[in-house]
Write a protein that holds these residues in place. Structure first.
Motif: not given
Length: 508
Positions: A207, A210-213, A216, A218, A220-221
């Motif tokens: 991802y 468009c990746r969370t920390e 996973n 995201s 929003e991104k």
């Protein structure tokens, strides 16, 4: 170690020339003698290399020959038709078109037309008029509000990091000039991708972009990235032909601070993407993810890319499309022969369905479930020549992508150093001293030229077959030699009629 050996021999060679040409013979001989003596002592006392302990100094010749073995093989051993993975004739085909050099070949074919599996196309004694321009293919199903008109040939997925920023710049500028798309690969979108060329934003299991920390997806991104005006389509990467069932691999040597920032990861570590997606784990989940992406991107075409493994899993996806009504706008079919910058050897050699069978299988399933009319099939795997495009379209593809063809147009010499950060042509390295050799303002024109000339060749084949519309292309145009007989692909793989599987299943 190997580089040290290489430079040692170069130094000794220079000193040898000094001695034997009479230039400063006394001190030159002394220095060379001291260097050889020191190397010999080191070899006798080191414990890692048996050959060097037993054969000091001269044992280095083995490693020197091993170092230049690929070059010796490529330039002095292999013939024009047996180089791997891309033979010399095909590399020459790309170079000549990229440089606007000759397009003809003298004295007849070098291929063995009696060889097993030799393939050829039908022509008509009443050829059609050559079209003025290649047709564009509209990608976008009924629920897509921003359909895209795609070229028949485009740049396949190659991530920034796997290839250099200069390579990305040249590819994107070439795509802009030639009006074809540039697939970003799974490494996210960098400033080098945003030079005005149309983009297909690939979202892989990592991802990136468009990746969370915690790694996973995201939403929003993703919404922010998908809104870029250059992004025309979004592709979910399920698997890649060169390493299906294995995540993407970016060696630590290539993961510098800039690349790490774009991907949202730590620099200077091996980046191995997860083998599967965390956003879904079954067919319904995949289709819901497609629907979510379509909504987040305000109706841009959404598709997914895969290499076929278990046939029943793709069949289930088709069944769930019929059941839920959720359909991707396109599916990209990759084959086991696909290229990569880095992959485990067993995955490259032994995992996944080969391209030809995979493409036919996917097209047949989409036809059988009544889905093909709404879903375009993109394909990539050793698409190099006009005949490759013609064959792919006859087998059922709508659009073709090429990665290695575009790399060779940039100047790649198939040195097979993609995973080392030592690519001599600056295509697959972020080493500034090597990357400077790839001059963007020269190479983007070669990318554009290769695309233009190859599609021009395709239009000539297209006309030779008597065709004026892509709808006329059919498996009957391509033939294969098997044993002492010749079969058309329509005989080998009869076209599945629209909704044949749905009708059959509903009748049970």
């Amino acid at each position: 170690m190997r580089e040290a050996i290489k430079f040692t021999f170069i130094a000794l060679l220079i000193l040898g020339v000094i001695v034997f040409t009479g230039i400063f013979p006394i001190w030159g001989f002394s220095i060379m003698g001291i260097a050889v003596f020191a190397l010999g002592i080191y070899d006798l006392t080191q414990t890692k290399h048996t050959i060097l302990r037993n054969f000091p100094v001269i044992g280095h010749m083995r490693y020197l020959l091993e170092l230049i073995g690929p070059e010796l093989h490529q330039y002095f051993v292999e013939s024009d038709t047996d180089g791997k993975p891309i033979d010399r004739n095909h590399r020459s085909y790309i170079y000549q078109r990229a440089k606007l050099e000759k397009e003809t070949h003298p004295f007849g074919t070098e291929l063995n037309v009696e060889a097993e599996n030799f393939k050829w196309m039908e022509h008509s004694i009443y050829p059609a008029k050559i079209l003025d321009a290649p047709p564009l293919i509209t990608v976008g199903g009924p629920t897509c509000t921003q359909p895209y008109s795609a070229s028949l040939l485009n740049i396949s997925a190659m991530s920034f990091g796997a290839i250099s920023k200069n390579a990305v710049l040249a590819l994107n500028k070439g795509a802009k000039a030639g009006n074809f798309f540039h697939d970003t690969g799974e490494g996210g979108i960098s400033e080098y991708h945003r030079q005005g060329g149309d983009l297909v934003y690939e979202v892989g299991t990592g991802y990136f972009g468009c990746r969370t920390e915690d790694g996973n997806f995201s939403a929003e991104k993703f919404k922010e990235t998908a809104a870029y005006p250059e992004v025309k389509m979004i592709e979910i990467k399920i698997s890649q032909g060169a390493k299906p069932g294995h995540g993407g691999v970016l060696p630590a040597a290539k993961n510098d601070e800039e690349i790490a920032e774009i991907r949202g990861i730590e620099p200077h570590i091996d980046v191995i993407s997860p083998p599967g997606h965390s956003a879904f784990s079954d067919a319904k989940g995949l289709l819901r993810f497609v629907q979510q992406m379509r909504e987040l991107s305000n109706g841009k075409p959404i598709g997914f890319k895969l290499c076929i493994g278990k046939e029943e899993e793709f069949i289930e996806i088709c069944e769930k499309m019929v059941e839920t009504g959720i359909k991707p706008d396109f599916i990209t079919v990759d084959g086991a022969e696909g290229g990569t910058g880095a992959a485990p050897i067993d995955f490259t050699n032994y995992v996944g369905m080969p391209w030809e069978k995979a493409l036919i299988f996917v097209v047949d399933q989409l036809n059988g479930y009544g889905l093909k009319k709404n879903i375009k099939v993109l394909t990539a795997t050793k698409i190099i020549t006009a005949f490759d495009i013609f064959k792919a379209l006859c087998l059922g593809a709508d659009v073709c992508n090429s990665a290695r063809g575009m790399m060779i147009a940039l100047g790649c010499i198939q040195s097979l150093k993609c995973d080392t950060n030592k690519c001599p042509t600056g295509v697959t390295t972020n080493n500034p001293s090597l990357m400077r050799g790839l001059v963007v303002e020269d190479k983007w024109e070669r990318v554009k030229n290769y695309h233009y000339r190859t599609l021009h060749d395709f239009l000539e084949l297209f006309a030779a077959a008597g065709c004026t519309s892509c709808d006329q292309l059919h498996r009957k145009f391509i033939h294969k030699k098997i044993g002492d007989e010749i079969f058309s692909y329509e005989q080998l793989y009869p076209t599945v009629s629209d909704s044949a599987y749905v009708i059959k299943n509903s009748g049970k």
